[in-house]
Motif scaffolding. Structure first.
Motif, PDB file in Angstrom:
ATOM      1  N   TRP A   1      48.063  41.725  26.887  1.00 21.55           N
ATOM      2  CA  TRP A   1      48.125  41.415  28.318  1.00 21.55           C
ATOM      3  C   TRP A   1      49.366  40.590  28.651  1.00 21.55           C
ATOM      4  CZ3 TRP A   1      46.040  42.935  32.709  1.00 21.55           C
ATOM      5  CH2 TRP A   1      46.021  42.091  33.813  1.00 21.55           C
ATOM      6  N   ALA A   2      49.716  39.658  27.755  1.00 22.55           N
ATOM      7  CA  ALA A   2      50.909  38.839  27.976  1.00 22.55           C
ATOM      8  C   ALA A   2      52.170  39.541  27.480  1.00 22.55           C
ATOM      9  CB  ALA A   2      50.751  37.492  27.265  1.00 22.55           C
TER      10      ALA A   2
ATOM     11  N   GLY B   1      43.296  51.599  37.988  1.00 21.91           N
ATOM     12  CA  GLY B   1      44.421  50.689  37.813  1.00 21.91           C
ATOM     13  C   GLY B   1      45.056  50.926  36.454  1.00 21.91           C
ATOM     14  N   PRO B   2      46.367  50.943  36.342  1.00 17.93           N
ATOM     15  CA  PRO B   2      47.010  51.279  35.063  1.00 17.93           C
ATOM     16  C   PRO B   2      46.660  50.326  33.930  1.00 17.93           C
ATOM     17  CG  PRO B   2      48.613  50.398  36.634  1.00 17.93           C
ATOM     18  CD  PRO B   2      47.358  50.632  37.399  1.00 17.93           C
TER      19      PRO B   2
ATOM     20  N   TYR C   1      49.595  43.822  37.011  1.00 13.82           N
ATOM     21  CA  TYR C   1      48.718  42.654  37.113  1.00 13.82           C
ATOM     22  C   TYR C   1      47.912  42.592  38.405  1.00 13.82           C
ATOM     23  CZ  TYR C   1      51.106  40.704  33.033  1.00 13.82           C
ATOM     24  OH  TYR C   1      51.598  40.496  31.770  1.00 13.82           O
ATOM     25  N   ALA C   2      48.325  43.340  39.420  1.00 14.44           N
ATOM     26  CA  ALA C   2      47.678  43.193  40.722  1.00 14.44           C
ATOM     27  C   ALA C   2      46.248  43.725  40.728  1.00 14.44           C
ATOM     28  CB  ALA C   2      48.498  43.895  41.803  1.00 14.44           C
ATOM     29  N   SER C   3      46.027  44.932  40.212  1.00 13.29           N
ATOM     30  CA  SER C   3      44.699  45.533  40.335  1.00 13.29           C
ATOM     31  C   SER C   3      43.607  44.735  39.620  1.00 13.29           C
ATOM     32  CB  SER C   3      44.712  46.990  39.857  1.00 13.29           C
ATOM     33  OG  SER C   3      45.093  47.086  38.510  1.00 13.29           O
ATOM     34  N   PRO C   4      43.831  44.196  38.390  1.00 13.30           N
ATOM     35  CA  PRO C   4      42.774  43.364  37.798  1.00 13.30           C
ATOM     36  C   PRO C   4      42.515  42.090  38.590  1.00 13.30           C
ATOM     37  CG  PRO C   4      44.311  44.111  36.124  1.00 13.30           C
ATOM     38  CD  PRO C   4      44.925  44.432  37.433  1.00 13.30           C
ATOM     39  N   LEU C   5      43.578  41.481  39.152  1.00 14.19           N
ATOM     40  CA  LEU C   5      43.384  40.266  39.941  1.00 14.19           C
ATOM     41  C   LEU C   5      42.631  40.554  41.231  1.00 14.19           C
ATOM     42  CD1 LEU C   5      46.893  38.589  39.477  1.00 14.19           C
ATOM     43  CD2 LEU C   5      44.742  37.974  38.365  1.00 14.19           C
ATOM     44  N   VAL C   6      42.980  41.654  41.880  1.00 16.94           N
ATOM     45  CA  VAL C   6      42.282  42.023  43.118  1.00 16.94           C
ATOM     46  C   VAL C   6      40.831  42.358  42.823  1.00 16.94           C
ATOM     47  CG1 VAL C   6      42.171  43.727  44.974  1.00 16.94           C
ATOM     48  CG2 VAL C   6      44.380  42.790  44.282  1.00 16.94           C
ATOM     49  N   ALA C   7      40.591  43.080  41.718  1.00 13.86           N
ATOM     50  CA  ALA C   7      39.214  43.425  41.342  1.00 13.86           C
ATOM     51  C   ALA C   7      38.364  42.185  41.128  1.00 13.86           C
ATOM     52  CB  ALA C   7      39.214  44.289  40.081  1.00 13.86           C
ATOM     53  N   GLY C   8      38.972  41.116  40.590  1.00  8.83           N
ATOM     54  CA  GLY C   8      38.234  39.881  40.365  1.00  8.83           C
ATOM     55  C   GLY C   8      37.884  39.136  41.636  1.00  8.83           C
ATOM     56  N   MET C   9      38.570  39.480  42.744  1.00 11.25           N
ATOM     57  CA  MET C   9      38.302  38.795  44.010  1.00 11.25           C
ATOM     58  C   MET C   9      37.398  39.588  44.940  1.00 11.25           C
ATOM     59  SD  MET C   9      42.012  37.088  44.928  1.00 11.25           S
ATOM     60  CE  MET C   9      42.923  38.631  44.845  1.00 11.25           C
TER      61      MET C   9
END
Length: 240
Positions: A49-50, A192-193, A170-178
């Motif tokens: 991930w990093a 999400g890729p 990084y956007a789709s996992p962060l948005v999914a968490g919100m």
């Protein structure tokens, strides 16, 4: 460019180091009475991930650096078939990242295997799910590199390409968490890729995943193919 080799080393080092740190930080304090069901293999590969961040820089520079210096004109004069140029760059970048990503992923698995805390079941490096997670992580990083290469070819600017690529990853996992709507969360996890591609790392409870391990990697491959197609179209239609 000498910096590209440092970026590849950073991918391998960050992937292995972050994964080892994640495993060593596991604790049985929050495990249910029935015992810990933590996917230790996936935890060991958390560094992927990093590691994809320096990877996006490396792959973008493979094409945007030539636009920045103007040497792209020399390249296209020597090889007028522009799609052949892009295919050659994709082959070199993909192969280099596959080696660096594989070294990082298997370094993380070896370190994680040695650092598994008491209370967690150690994993067998030769087991089928572990092999799939290790080699799948290397393929994941190679596909991310091709995605970044396609974005860089389309945008022709290093900063813009890196920013766009990291936003996509990084956007789709962060948005999914919100989000609170479970249907939309599942859609983002499936399409999400990054979230879909990283399903290849799962070795526990794969039946309950929003998308299967190899199918998720296929979603990322589709994103990479679309980015390369867009980059190829811009490369052919615009002047250098």
């Amino acid at each position: 460019m000498p910096g590209t080799w440092w970026l590849l080393l950073a991918v391998a080092a960050v992937t292995a180091a972050v994964g080892a740190g994640a495993v060593s930080g596991l604790s049985t304090a929050h495990c249910p009475p029935a015992g810990c069901r933590e996917d230790v293999v996936r935890t060991s590969l958390a560094g992927v991930w990093a590691g994809q961040a320096p990877l996006a820089v490396f792959a973008s520079l493979a094409v945007t650096a030539e636009y920045g210096t103007g040497t792209i004109r020399t390249t296209l004069t020597a090889v007028p078939a522009r799609l052949r140029v892009l295919a050659a760059k994709a082959a070199v970048v993909g192969a280099a990242v596959l080696v660096a990503g594989g070294a990082g992923a298997w370094g993380a698995l070896l370190a994680g295997r040695a650092l598994v805390p008491a209370g967690f079941a150690p994993y067998d490096l030769g087991a089928g799910p572990v092999l799939r997670a290790g080699f799948g992580s290397a393929l994941y990083l190679a596909l991310v590199a091709l995605l970044a290469l396609g974005v860089g070819t389309a945008l022709r600017d290093t900063a813009g390409s890196v920013a766009a690529c990291l936003a996509v990853l990084y956007a789709s996992p962060l948005v999914a968490g919100m989000l609170s709507d479970p249907e939309w969360v599942e859609r983002l996890q499936r399409y999400g890729p990054a979230s879909a591609g990283l399903a290849v790392q799962s070795t526990v409870g794969t039946d309950g995943l929003p998308i299967g391990p190899w199918a998720g990697l296929g979603v990322l491959a589709a994103w990479a193919a679309a980015a390369l197609a867009a980059g190829g179209a811009v490369l052919r239609s615009r002047d250098a």
